[in-house]
Write a protein that holds these residues in place. Structure first.
Motif, PDB file in Angstrom:
ATOM      1  N   PRO A 199      -3.804  -7.350   2.948  1.00  0.00           N
ATOM      2  CA  PRO A 199      -2.876  -7.946   1.980  1.00  0.00           C
ATOM      3  C   PRO A 199      -1.761  -8.769   2.624  1.00  0.00           C
ATOM      4  O   PRO A 199      -1.153  -9.612   1.961  1.00  0.00           O
ATOM      5  CB  PRO A 199      -2.304  -6.725   1.246  1.00  0.00           C
ATOM      6  N   VAL A 200      -1.496  -8.528   3.914  1.00  0.00           N
ATOM      7  CA  VAL A 200      -0.449  -9.288   4.606  1.00  0.00           C
ATOM      8  C   VAL A 200      -1.024 -10.564   5.209  1.00  0.00           C
ATOM      9  O   VAL A 200      -0.472 -11.664   5.044  1.00  0.00           O
ATOM     10  CB  VAL A 200       0.215  -8.424   5.706  1.00  0.00           C
TER      11      VAL A 200
ATOM     12  N   LYS B 170       0.953  -3.675  -3.195  1.00  0.00           N
ATOM     13  CA  LYS B 170       0.938  -4.801  -2.245  1.00  0.00           C
ATOM     14  C   LYS B 170       0.608  -6.121  -2.943  1.00  0.00           C
ATOM     15  O   LYS B 170      -0.120  -6.970  -2.425  1.00  0.00           O
ATOM     16  CB  LYS B 170      -0.027  -4.528  -1.089  1.00  0.00           C
TER      17      LYS B 170
ATOM     18  N   ASN C 201      -0.404   0.208   7.511  1.00  0.00           N
ATOM     19  CA  ASN C 201      -1.155   0.049   6.269  1.00  0.00           C
ATOM     20  C   ASN C 201      -1.890   1.327   5.888  1.00  0.00           C
ATOM     21  O   ASN C 201      -2.435   1.432   4.788  1.00  0.00           O
ATOM     22  CB  ASN C 201      -2.170  -1.091   6.403  1.00  0.00           C
TER      23      ASN C 201
ATOM     24  N   PRO D 266      -4.528  -0.437  -2.990  1.00  0.00           N
ATOM     25  CA  PRO D 266      -4.415  -0.946  -1.617  1.00  0.00           C
ATOM     26  C   PRO D 266      -5.052  -0.042  -0.578  1.00  0.00           C
ATOM     27  O   PRO D 266      -5.547  -0.517   0.448  1.00  0.00           O
ATOM     28  CB  PRO D 266      -2.902  -1.060  -1.405  1.00  0.00           C
TER      29      PRO D 266
ATOM     30  N   PRO E  99      -3.073 -12.666   1.592  1.00  0.00           N
ATOM     31  CA  PRO E  99      -2.672 -12.107   0.294  1.00  0.00           C
ATOM     32  C   PRO E  99      -3.456 -12.669  -0.892  1.00  0.00           C
ATOM     33  O   PRO E  99      -3.687 -11.963  -1.867  1.00  0.00           O
ATOM     34  CB  PRO E  99      -1.186 -12.471   0.198  1.00  0.00           C
TER      35      PRO E  99
ATOM     36  N   THR F 226       4.855  -3.814  -5.979  1.00  0.00           N
ATOM     37  CA  THR F 226       5.075  -3.842  -4.520  1.00  0.00           C
ATOM     38  C   THR F 226       4.315  -2.709  -3.841  1.00  0.00           C
ATOM     39  O   THR F 226       3.828  -2.868  -2.718  1.00  0.00           O
ATOM     40  CB  THR F 226       6.575  -3.744  -4.194  1.00  0.00           C
TER      41      THR F 226
ATOM     42  N   GLN G  50      -7.612  -2.708   1.078  1.00  0.00           N
ATOM     43  CA  GLN G  50      -7.151  -3.312   2.335  1.00  0.00           C
ATOM     44  C   GLN G  50      -8.154  -3.122   3.476  1.00  0.00           C
ATOM     45  O   GLN G  50      -8.033  -3.758   4.519  1.00  0.00           O
ATOM     46  CB  GLN G  50      -5.780  -2.756   2.721  1.00  0.00           C
TER      47      GLN G  50
END
Length: 645
Positions: free
Chosen positions: A162-163, A114, A231, A153, A166, A111, A157
């Protein structure tokens, strides 16, 4: 009774013999064979791995040669021949203890990276199995770690959100893992481990401390149950995000639940340190926390009241991810660069951990084999849905405390995690995210070493500058900037020392034939009419040659002035001890020639003592030896003999 004439004759013969021996030893210095060139050294480095392989024995049969080659590639074939049931009992206990810590940590680190939680578990299955077959450390525990999980990340990113996307982000992570493994394996195969040393010990201490604080701040999202979180990784952006979340509705239940179990885990760690027989308690505390917290949420339906949960974790064996690797995309160059950075950080951490525990157990770690093993496990890992794995200090310490004997503990851990993936992932549906945050937070104090930072400050202020530069760079900018600052300061230190090398005046230590720095040894006696100086640089080159020459002339002028004031004999000869000098370039030779001319114009002679192989070879090629009248000697003592009065 011996006559005075006989004594005089004997003394004369002894002096003649010593003079003859001295002349002969000078010829030793001047008539050395040609040293190996740069091309030979590079070739020797590139192929020296062949000398370490034990199967180059013409007397042995081809079967023995093949088996020896396999043993060199797969160390497990060497130690498994003496593997006994008593060792397996210890490895089984260590592996199960390791798995109880690894499962919750792996979910938490995924997690942090990410990624979906199962990717952390995947990374704890395949890489440990590969390492157990190819690695040389008996204690190191392989899997995902906090620093790498933050590093990925923070850099990727910028290429993919990543949101928002993904799947694309996940593909880039796997591609970075492939590149990282490729670089690591290449470092080992070509014996290029020195690249890892670009990150000094001080830089690593500062980087780890800064990364620990950044990781801790990132966990505030899970601990506080914040929905919208930045982020960015710098402390200012994170604190702004936390502050803005307080102005929106938030549920304190996440914080209460997470902090309660964080306190529980920290207490078990304290008890484990106090009583070593309770080493298993802090190891299983995270797993107990996950089980209890999941039961609490399930029984009380707390997810309906604002507690954020993990939800679905995909189970089963690692799926193939070969088709997800992207080598033709627009970001392949950036991905390769990220892979190089991650490869170096991962190797630095793993080799430092492995060597620490190998030293305790009294055996040597093969650094190049470690790099190859780490590289191949990450290459294969990228094919099987794993992200970058390396050695974890916290889990390795648990493994060591559990009495591990061999790398079989990694195999036991991997099998246990695989069984969990097959059977128990559904049971983790109600696991609170706050618990994963508390598990990660509990592992962070081990990354901050205040005592070592203080020792660095005491020993070397420039090293401390690299340490604090990495720390502040990671904390207030980005991880890459922190690393860049640390490496830049380390290189600046090297350049500064090279450009402004020290020189020291030597004197004879009483009652011996040794010479030492008169400032370090105040009892050292200077010889009237002779100035002995030693260079403290390993390289005399274009960057420092003029500085050294001016420094020597300054000392000569000062010594000459002092001699006149004290009515002592004026300086006749300057002896330059270059025993520390490993190499010299044309600028360095030119500066020595100019120094010789300056001294000669002032009625002084220049002599060279104890030159190294490469140095004397170049001085002969430049005809410098002839210009100074062949005054090249094996030692400072022999250089003084012709000028002693």
């Amino acid at each position: 009774m011996t006559s005075p004439l006989t004594n005089t004759t004997a003394d004369q013969e002894m002096q003649d013999l010593e003079k003859h021996d001295c002349v002969e030893r000078v010829q030793w210095v001047l008539n050395t064979p040609k040293p190996p060139g740069l091309g030979h050294e590079l070739m020797e480095t590139a192929v020296s791995w062949r000398n370490k392989i034990p199967f180059h024995n013409k007397q042995s049969g081809w079967k023995d040669e093949i088996f020896s080659m396999l043993q060199a590639t797969f160390p497990i074939l060497s130690w498994c021949q003496n593997y006994k049931a008593t060792k397996f009992k210890h490895d089984l206990l260590a592996g199960l203890t390791l798995a109880s810590l690894c499962i919750p940590q792996s979910i938490g680190y995924a997690t942090l990276a990410k990624l979906d939680p199962q990717y952390g578990l995947y990374t704890s299955v395949v890489p440990p199995l590969i390492y157990a077959v190819m690695g040389t450390s008996r204690e190191i525990a392989i899997g995902p770690v906090a620093v790498i999980s933050l590093l990925l990340p923070s850099m990727i990113q910028k290429l993919q959100d990543p949101v928002a996307n993904p799947i694309a982000y996940q593909k880039l992570v796997l591609t970075v893992t492939f590149f990282a493994g490729t670089f690591q394996a290449a470092f080992g195969l070509f014996r290029s481990g020195f690249l890892v040393d670009f990150l000094s010990h001080a830089a690593i201490v500062g980087f780890m401390a800064g990364a620990a604080i950044v990781i801790g701040l990132q966990q505030l999202k899970g601990l506080l149950g914040i929905t919208h979180f930045t982020n960015k990784t710098d402390v200012i952006s994170v604190m702004k995000s936390v502050w803005s979340s307080f102005h929106n509705p938030w549920n304190p239940l996440n914080f209460i639940l997470g902090c309660s179990f964080l306190i529980f885990i920290l207490i078990t760690k304290f008890l484990g340190r106090k009583n070593r027989k309770l080493f298993w308690l802090p190891a299983i505390a995270p797993l107990i926390s996950v089980i209890l917290a999941t039961l609490i949420v399930f029984l009380t339906k707390a997810d309906k009241h604002g507690i954020k949960i993990v939800k679905r974790i995909k189970g089963g064996l690692n799926p193939s991810s070969v088709h997800q690797l992207q080598f033709n995309g627009p970001h392949v160059g950036e991905v390769a660069k990220i892979g190089l950075i991650v490869a170096i950080i991962a190797l630095t951490e793993a080799i430092a951990v492995g060597r620490s525990f190998a030293a305790i157990k009294g055996y040597q770690l093969d650094g190049n084999k470690e790099m190859v093993a780490m590289g191949l496990m990450n290459i294969i890992g990228s094919f099987t849905s794993c992200y970058v794995a390396t050695g974890s200090f916290s889990r390795t310490a648990v493994n060591f405390s559990a009495g591990v004997e061999t790398a079989v503990s990694n195999i036991v851990m991997a099998i246990t995690v695989f069984i969990s993936l097959e059977l128990f992932t559904r049971l983790l549906y109600y696991t609170p995210i706050a618990i994963l945050a508390s598990i990660i937070l509990s592992a962070l104090p081990g990354l901050i070493d205040l005592n070592e930072a203080y020792n660095i400050w005491k020993v070397d202020k420039l090293d401390f500058l690299a340490c604090i530069g990495a720390f502040l760079g990671v904390l207030f900018a980005t991880v890459e900037i922190g690393l860049l600052v640390a490496v830049t300061i380390s290189f600046a230190k090297i350049i500064l020392v090279s450009i402004r090398p020290g020189t020291e005046t030597l004197g004879r230590l009483p009652g011996s034939d040794m010479f030492g720095d008169v400032n370090q040894y105040p009892m050292a006696v200077k010889t009237p009419g002779v100035l002995i100086m030693r260079l403290k640089s390993a390289l005399l080159c274009f960057a420092n040659a003029n500085f050294v020459r001016e420094r020597i002339m300054k000392w000569v002028i000062e010594e000459e002035k002092d001699s006149k004031e004290n009515a002592e004999k004026t300086i006749q000869v300057v002896i330059l001890d270059i025993s520390n000098l490993m190499d010299i370039d044309t600028s360095g030779i030119a500066s020595l020639e100019e120094l010789h001319k300056n001294l000669d114009s002032n009625g002084m002679k220049l002599a060279i003592a104890n030159p190294r192989w490469q140095v004397i070879h170049k001085l002969k090629l430049a005809n410098f030896v002839g210009k100074i009248g062949g005054r090249v000697y094996l030692s400072v003592g022999e250089a003084m003999d012709p000028f002693s009065i």
